[in-house]
Design a protein around this motif. Structure first.
Motif, short mmCIF file in Angstrom:
data_model
loop_
_atom_site.label_atom_id
_atom_site.label_comp_id
_atom_site.label_asym_id
_atom_site.label_seq_id
_atom_site.Cartn_x
_atom_site.Cartn_y
_atom_site.Cartn_z
N CYS A 57 0.83 -1.20 0.00
CA CYS A 57 0.00 0.00 0.00
C CYS A 57 0.87 1.25 0.00
N GLY A 58 0.68 2.12 -1.03
CA GLY A 58 1.39 3.39 -1.10
C GLY A 58 0.45 4.56 -1.00
N THR A 59 -0.51 4.64 -1.92
CA THR A 59 -1.52 5.70 -1.87
C THR A 59 -2.87 5.18 -1.38
N GLY A 60 -3.05 3.88 -1.37
CA GLY A 60 -4.31 3.29 -0.95
C GLY A 60 -5.26 3.00 -2.10
N THR A 61 -4.91 3.45 -3.30
CA THR A 61 -5.81 3.30 -4.44
C THR A 61 -5.98 1.85 -4.86
N THR A 62 -4.86 1.12 -4.97
CA THR A 62 -4.95 -0.28 -5.37
C THR A 62 -5.72 -1.08 -4.34
#
Length: 295
Positions: free
Chosen positions: A169-174
């Motif tokens: 998780c980096g931005t939460g979009t995926t």
């Protein structure tokens, strides 16, 4: 304009002693194999953004990232492949590296900007491109409802249901997109997000804002190894061992941390015997080159 890549990435079962000992089956969704440069979650996140840009007759993609950003490289490669112009704002002082070389080779113009000004991406876009009616804003990492929609389609490709799904998780979009896909198929699968950065609890809100319906999920904040793009000898050792044992290349920024978390939790007996667990390989292998001295 036809904006398609083959995105039915393969599913590969991984056999490690810890999995056998605890009676779990672990599969890796090999999104890293979608495309050499537009790989992992990058194509899923860009797909509907590019369709939106094309529908609005915008042919100039403007986006943001760090000097080793896989998103910048994926956007540059996608722009070249599908006939867009591309500009990337790069956080920090001007540098030269393999990632930025490939961005330039694919025709992306790079604008280096101070870390302070980089914080306000909308202002950067407006200051440089307010008069360019052809320019299309793409947030860092592609974060957007369109990106979440693209990521949700990963669940459509699964041949059977899983008890657990793990994703970096980096931005939460995926993460939000995959959770939306689980909801769409009315699956009771437990979702585990592994933040790649320190103090990642804020990602709970970032994930929530892209969810189509409320859905509980697990956010495991203890596997950041010091923060974003930080690492330790323990993580590097794990990556070497995992890659040598499976033939699946992983990196220390995202997927390496996620898989370390999964294996560690299996060893701790967190999952019932017979559980089927999916690990999403979100690509980003170019991140290895920024950490070559660690290996």
């Amino acid at each position: 304009m036809r904006l398609d890549l083959e995105i039915h990435s393969p599913l590969e079962e991984v056999n490690l002693p810890a999995f056998t000992k605890h009676g779990v089956r672990v599969f890796v969704k090999r999104d890293d194999l979608i495309h050499p440069l537009i790989s992992g979650n990058k194509w899923r996140k860009l797909k509907y953004l590019l369709k939106k840009a094309d529908a609005e007759s915008k042919q100039h993609l403007v986006t943001f990232g760090g000097a080793y950003s896989n998103h910048l490289l994926a956007t540059a490669a996608a722009a070249a492949k599908f006939g867009f112009k591309a500009t990337g704002f790069v956080r920090g002082e001007e540098v030269q590296n393999d990632t930025l070389l490939l961005c330039r080779l694919h025709g992306m113009q790079l604008i280096f900007t101070s870390r302070e000004s980089y914080r306000d991406k909308a202002a950067l876009f407006n200051n440089h491109f307010a008069g360019d009616t052809n320019a299309f804003f793409i947030d860092e990492g592609g974060a957007s409802p369109e990106a979440a929609l693209g990521c949700s389609e990963l669940v459509d490709e699964l041949p059977f249901a899983f008890d657990h799904v793990f994703c970096a998780c980096g931005t939460g979009t995926t993460a939000a997109g995959i959770i939306n896909g689980l909801n769409k198929h009315q699956l009771k699968t437990q979702f585990h997000a592994i933040p790649a950065l320190k103090n990642g609890n804020f990602l709970r809100n970032d994930i929530d804002k892209f969810l189509t319906h409320p859905h509980p999920f697990h956010l495991h904040n203890q596997y950041h190894f010091g923060g974003y793009a930080k690492t330790t000898p323990k993580l590097i050792g794990f990556i070497k061992t995992f890659t040598a044992a499976t033939g699946i290349l992983i990196e220390p920024v995202y997927t390496g941390k996620m898989l370390y978390a999964l294996v560690d939790m299996v060893k701790q007996g967190e999952f019932a015997s017979g559980s089927r667990i999916l690990a999403v390989h979100t690509g980003g292998i170019m991140g290895l080159f920024g950490m070559a001295n660690k290996f």
